[in-house]
Design a protein around this motif. Structure first.
Motif, PDB file in Angstrom:
ATOM      1  N   SER A 218    -103.962 -39.229  74.419  1.00  0.00           N
ATOM      2  CA  SER A 218    -104.074 -40.332  73.473  1.00  0.00           C
ATOM      3  C   SER A 218    -104.459 -39.809  72.092  1.00  0.00           C
ATOM      4  O   SER A 218    -104.901 -38.662  71.931  1.00  0.00           O
ATOM      5  CB  SER A 218    -105.133 -41.331  73.944  1.00  0.00           C
ATOM      6  N   GLY A 219    -104.313 -40.685  71.093  1.00  0.00           N
ATOM      7  CA  GLY A 219    -104.765 -40.326  69.763  1.00  0.00           C
ATOM      8  C   GLY A 219    -106.255 -40.051  69.732  1.00  0.00           C
ATOM      9  O   GLY A 219    -106.715 -39.175  68.993  1.00  0.00           O
ATOM     10  N   LEU A 220    -107.001 -40.780  70.536  1.00  0.00           N
ATOM     11  CA  LEU A 220    -108.444 -40.562  70.619  1.00  0.00           C
ATOM     12  C   LEU A 220    -108.748 -39.129  71.042  1.00  0.00           C
ATOM     13  O   LEU A 220    -109.595 -38.454  70.452  1.00  0.00           O
ATOM     14  CB  LEU A 220    -109.062 -41.551  71.610  1.00  0.00           C
ATOM     15  N   HIS A 221    -108.041 -38.671  72.073  1.00  0.00           N
ATOM     16  CA  HIS A 221    -108.289 -37.311  72.539  1.00  0.00           C
ATOM     17  C   HIS A 221    -107.762 -36.271  71.544  1.00  0.00           C
ATOM     18  O   HIS A 221    -108.447 -35.278  71.256  1.00  0.00           O
ATOM     19  CB  HIS A 221    -107.641 -37.076  73.904  1.00  0.00           C
ATOM     20  N   MET A 222    -106.558 -36.491  71.020  1.00  0.00           N
ATOM     21  CA  MET A 222    -106.012 -35.500  70.092  1.00  0.00           C
ATOM     22  C   MET A 222    -106.828 -35.410  68.804  1.00  0.00           C
ATOM     23  O   MET A 222    -106.789 -34.400  68.099  1.00  0.00           O
ATOM     24  CB  MET A 222    -104.541 -35.804  69.791  1.00  0.00           C
ATOM     25  N   GLY A 223    -107.599 -36.456  68.522  1.00  0.00           N
ATOM     26  CA  GLY A 223    -108.534 -36.374  67.405  1.00  0.00           C
ATOM     27  C   GLY A 223    -109.560 -35.274  67.608  1.00  0.00           C
ATOM     28  O   GLY A 223    -110.034 -34.654  66.646  1.00  0.00           O
ATOM     29  N   GLN A 224    -109.901 -35.004  68.879  1.00  0.00           N
ATOM     30  CA  GLN A 224    -110.823 -33.905  69.174  1.00  0.00           C
ATOM     31  C   GLN A 224    -110.184 -32.562  68.823  1.00  0.00           C
ATOM     32  O   GLN A 224    -110.855 -31.649  68.332  1.00  0.00           O
ATOM     33  CB  GLN A 224    -111.223 -33.927  70.648  1.00  0.00           C
ATOM     34  N   TRP A 225    -108.888 -32.429  69.104  1.00  0.00           N
ATOM     35  CA  TRP A 225    -108.191 -31.185  68.730  1.00  0.00           C
ATOM     36  C   TRP A 225    -108.223 -31.005  67.215  1.00  0.00           C
ATOM     37  O   TRP A 225    -108.492 -29.901  66.725  1.00  0.00           O
ATOM     38  CB  TRP A 225    -106.741 -31.222  69.194  1.00  0.00           C
ATOM     39  N   ALA A 226    -107.934 -32.086  66.504  1.00  0.00           N
ATOM     40  CA  ALA A 226    -107.919 -32.014  65.039  1.00  0.00           C
ATOM     41  C   ALA A 226    -109.289 -31.634  64.497  1.00  0.00           C
ATOM     42  O   ALA A 226    -109.405 -30.796  63.586  1.00  0.00           O
ATOM     43  CB  ALA A 226    -107.460 -33.352  64.455  1.00  0.00           C
ATOM     44  N   ASN A 227    -110.336 -32.210  65.076  1.00  0.00           N
ATOM     45  CA  ASN A 227    -111.687 -31.893  64.619  1.00  0.00           C
ATOM     46  C   ASN A 227    -112.069 -30.453  64.926  1.00  0.00           C
ATOM     47  O   ASN A 227    -112.781 -29.824  64.145  1.00  0.00           O
ATOM     48  CB  ASN A 227    -112.696 -32.852  65.255  1.00  0.00           C
ATOM     49  N   ARG A 228    -111.593 -29.925  66.046  1.00  0.00           N
ATOM     50  CA  ARG A 228    -111.890 -28.532  66.359  1.00  0.00           C
ATOM     51  C   ARG A 228    -111.123 -27.589  65.442  1.00  0.00           C
ATOM     52  O   ARG A 228    -111.629 -26.522  65.079  1.00  0.00           O
ATOM     53  CB  ARG A 228    -111.580 -28.225  67.826  1.00  0.00           C
ATOM     54  N   ALA A 229    -109.914 -27.964  65.071  1.00  0.00           N
ATOM     55  CA  ALA A 229    -109.119 -27.108  64.178  1.00  0.00           C
ATOM     56  C   ALA A 229    -109.601 -27.198  62.729  1.00  0.00           C
ATOM     57  O   ALA A 229    -109.357 -26.264  61.941  1.00  0.00           O
ATOM     58  CB  ALA A 229    -107.658 -27.510  64.255  1.00  0.00           C
ATOM     59  N   LEU A 230    -110.267 -28.275  62.359  1.00  0.00           N
ATOM     60  CA  LEU A 230    -110.607 -28.522  60.967  1.00  0.00           C
ATOM     61  C   LEU A 230    -111.407 -27.396  60.296  1.00  0.00           C
ATOM     62  O   LEU A 230    -111.015 -26.946  59.206  1.00  0.00           O
ATOM     63  CB  LEU A 230    -111.374 -29.852  60.850  1.00  0.00           C
TER      64      LEU A 230
END
Length: 238
Positions: A218-230
């Motif tokens: 979900s977008g909710l979960h992929m937001g975690q990927w984005a935050n880790r890559a940030l």
């Protein structure tokens, strides 16, 4: 006509002849319509991958690369151009890149690929060779700058609701092997490797973490990927 009146008449003619005409009002200067320009620190972004990058079964705004661009607005990161499709292996991504014939270079490039190599049982050695070639291509897209490229690890799809009917232990082991190859190849060319696999394993008991198909995220979960890559992206863009 008496001389007195003649003098007055001549004086009036002189005064009328010397009067300057009232000038027409000057036209107001027109303000040109401003042409929109990109911010001075604008950074173009290309995302390469498969279903995880294209955001299978979720809105475009939920794609992790799009979320990353929103998080990195202060750094000028643009919404990504994407070359990705559900089901692609490393070899198929290579073919798609050649077919796209993209001629521009980018300020940032991401790569996330390999789950379908594992799913189809393709050799690890083939993955290594093709992944290495994709890294080279990504660096070329980044204008020859490996420090403007980063890689996200392969999620462990065996932990998804749809993946639980598969041999989870074997899949997890193979995912680790593929990720080890990707990490090793990244280190050889000083490309940053961002590990999100642990996040996909910890999401196994939370339905809101998955897309409606039960296999993707979900977008909710992929937001975690984005935050880790940030934080990695912020360092790369300095």
């Amino acid at each position: 006509m008496p001389l007195y009146f003649r003098c007055i008449w001549l004086l009036l003619l002189v005064l009328i002849g010397c009067t300057e005409p009232t000038p027409a009002p000057a036209p107001r200067p027109t303000t040109p319509t401003p042409v929109p320009t990109a911010p001075a620190n604008s950074v173009s972004y290309l995302a390469l991958g498969d279903s995880y990058t294209i955001g299978q079964s979720v809105p475009a705004s939920d794609r992790w690369g799009v979320q990353l661009a929103q998080l990195a607005q202060a750094e000028g990161l643009q919404t990504p151009d994407i070359i990705a499709q559900t089901g692609w292996t490393t070899g198929e991504l290579q073919q798609a890149i050649r077919a796209a014939n993209v001629q521009k270079t980018y300020g940032l490039v991401s790569l996330m690929i390999g789950v379908n190599n594992q799913y189809r049982g393709l050799p690890l050695d083939t993955y290594r060779t093709e992944f290495r070639q994709l890294l080279q291509t990504a660096v070329q897209f980044a204008g020859g700058r490996p420090r403007r490229v980063f890689v996200l690890s392969i999620p462990d799809w065996s932990q998804t609701p749809a993946g639980r009917s598969y041999p989870q232990a074997r899949i997890s082991q193979e995912i680790d092997q593929f990720n080890a190859v990707a990490r090793e190849e990244c280190s050889k060319v000083t490309v940053e490797f961002v590990d999100v696999t642990d996040l996909t394993r910890s999401a196994s008991s939370a339905p809101a973490q998955f897309a409606p198909d039960g296999l993707h995220y979900s977008g909710l979960h992929m937001g975690q990927w984005a935050n880790r890559a940030l934080p990695v992206v912020r360092l790369l863009l300095k």
